[in-house]
Enzyme design. Structure first.
Site, PDB file in Angstrom:
ATOM      1  N   TYR A  34      -9.362  22.749 -25.978  1.00 46.07           N
ATOM      2  CA  TYR A  34      -9.924  22.000 -27.476  1.00 46.07           C
ATOM      3  C   TYR A  34     -11.047  23.634 -28.370  1.00 46.07           C
ATOM      4  CZ  TYR A  34      -9.840  17.444 -25.258  1.00 46.07           C
ATOM      5  OH  TYR A  34      -9.563  16.566 -24.746  1.00 46.07           O
ATOM      6  N   ARG A  38      -2.466   9.491 -21.957  1.00 53.41           N
ATOM      7  CA  ARG A  38      -2.845   9.643 -23.858  1.00 53.41           C
ATOM      8  C   ARG A  38      -1.717   9.710 -24.685  1.00 53.41           C
ATOM      9  NH1 ARG A  38      -7.586  12.891 -23.179  1.00 53.41           N
ATOM     10  NH2 ARG A  38      -8.062  13.585 -21.512  1.00 53.41           N
ATOM     11  N   HIS A  56      -7.197   6.146 -27.320  1.00 52.61           N
ATOM     12  CA  HIS A  56      -6.223   5.252 -25.788  1.00 52.61           C
ATOM     13  C   HIS A  56      -6.155   4.336 -25.559  1.00 52.61           C
ATOM     14  CE1 HIS A  56      -5.180   9.797 -26.626  1.00 52.61           C
ATOM     15  NE2 HIS A  56      -5.517   9.883 -26.171  1.00 52.61           N
ATOM     16  N   ASN A  61     -10.690  11.424 -35.583  1.00 49.64           N
ATOM     17  CA  ASN A  61     -10.560  11.128 -33.962  1.00 49.64           C
ATOM     18  C   ASN A  61     -11.389  10.519 -34.077  1.00 49.64           C
ATOM     19  OD1 ASN A  61     -10.336  12.832 -32.170  1.00 49.64           O
ATOM     20  ND2 ASN A  61     -10.954  15.099 -33.134  1.00 49.64           N
ATOM     21  N   HIS A  65      -6.185  14.654 -34.163  1.00 48.38           N
ATOM     22  CA  HIS A  65      -6.258  15.141 -32.949  1.00 48.38           C
ATOM     23  C   HIS A  65      -6.179  16.732 -32.814  1.00 48.38           C
ATOM     24  CE1 HIS A  65      -6.082  11.130 -31.184  1.00 48.38           C
ATOM     25  NE2 HIS A  65      -5.623  11.741 -31.606  1.00 48.38           N
ATOM     26  N   LEU A  66      -6.912  17.597 -31.928  1.00 50.09           N
ATOM     27  CA  LEU A  66      -7.485  19.252 -32.063  1.00 50.09           C
ATOM     28  C   LEU A  66      -6.139  19.684 -31.255  1.00 50.09           C
ATOM     29  CD1 LEU A  66     -10.794  19.138 -31.182  1.00 50.09           C
ATOM     30  CD2 LEU A  66     -10.002  19.739 -33.184  1.00 50.09           C
ATOM     31  N   SER A  67      -6.048  18.606 -30.423  1.00 52.48           N
ATOM     32  CA  SER A  67      -4.645  18.892 -29.414  1.00 52.48           C
ATOM     33  C   SER A  67      -3.792  18.594 -29.545  1.00 52.48           C
ATOM     34  CB  SER A  67      -5.135  18.515 -27.650  1.00 52.48           C
ATOM     35  OG  SER A  67      -5.524  17.688 -27.208  1.00 52.48           O
ATOM     36  N   ASP A  76      -8.740  -3.088 -34.604  1.00 57.13           N
ATOM     37  CA  ASP A  76      -8.958  -4.114 -35.134  1.00 57.13           C
ATOM     38  C   ASP A  76     -10.007  -4.001 -36.855  1.00 57.13           C
ATOM     39  OD1 ASP A  76      -7.347  -6.047 -33.676  1.00 57.13           O
ATOM     40  OD2 ASP A  76      -9.473  -6.862 -32.291  1.00 57.13           O
TER      41      ASP A  76
END
Length: 150
Positions: A26, A112, A81, A75, A101-103, A88
């Site tokens: 991260y 993931r 996941h 994020n 997402h950072l990664s 919803d």
């Protein structure tokens, strides 16, 4: 003349530990660093930047975004996941939703690879560290002001 756009940037669980938790994945930047980057990238747009480790609080903020935001950058962290409830809530939005997402989740553990956010997101930015947020803000601005230079 139109009003100032408002971009909600919501962050899920454990992102409060950025800079400390798994920096090899991260990075070393903190969540405060990411917030400053988002605010710079937004220019004249207003950024509402929040983080919670609690799913219900994130859902409440998504509901708030229905009334107050021009776009949402999300994020979801681990909730992406697992959370049908988050999905919803996102389905109720009519504004652009950028999953961030950072990664790169697709390059990580198999669990993931599935995101409950992706099917309702306007777009997804991942794998660029904090720069993912800057790209997400730029995309949000383009989507809410498509005919003007951003």
């Amino acid at each position: 003349m139109s009003e100032t756009p408002v971009i909600f940037v919501l962050n899920g669980p454990n992102l409060n530990l950025l800079g400390e938790r798994e920096p090899e994945i991260y990075g070393h930047e903190t969540l405060a660093d990411v917030q400053a980057l988002c605010e710079r990238a937004a220019g004249a747009a207003r950024v509402v930047f929040r983080q919670s480790n609690h799913e219900g609080e994130l859902i409440d903020w998504i509901h708030e975004a229905r009334r107050e935001a021009s776009a949402l950058v999300l994020n979801p962290a681990g909730y992406g996941h697992t959370s049908v409830a988050l999905l919803d809530a996102l389905k109720t939005l009519t504004i652009p939703v950028i999953e961030c997402h950072l990664s790169n989740p697709a390059a990580r553990e198999r669990f993931r690879h599935r995101s409950y956010v992706s099917p309702v997101a306007t777009g997804i930015v991942s794998g660029f560290g904090p720069f993912s947020y800057e790209l997400a803000i730029q995309a949000a601005l383009r989507l809410i002001r498509p005919s003007r230079e951003t």
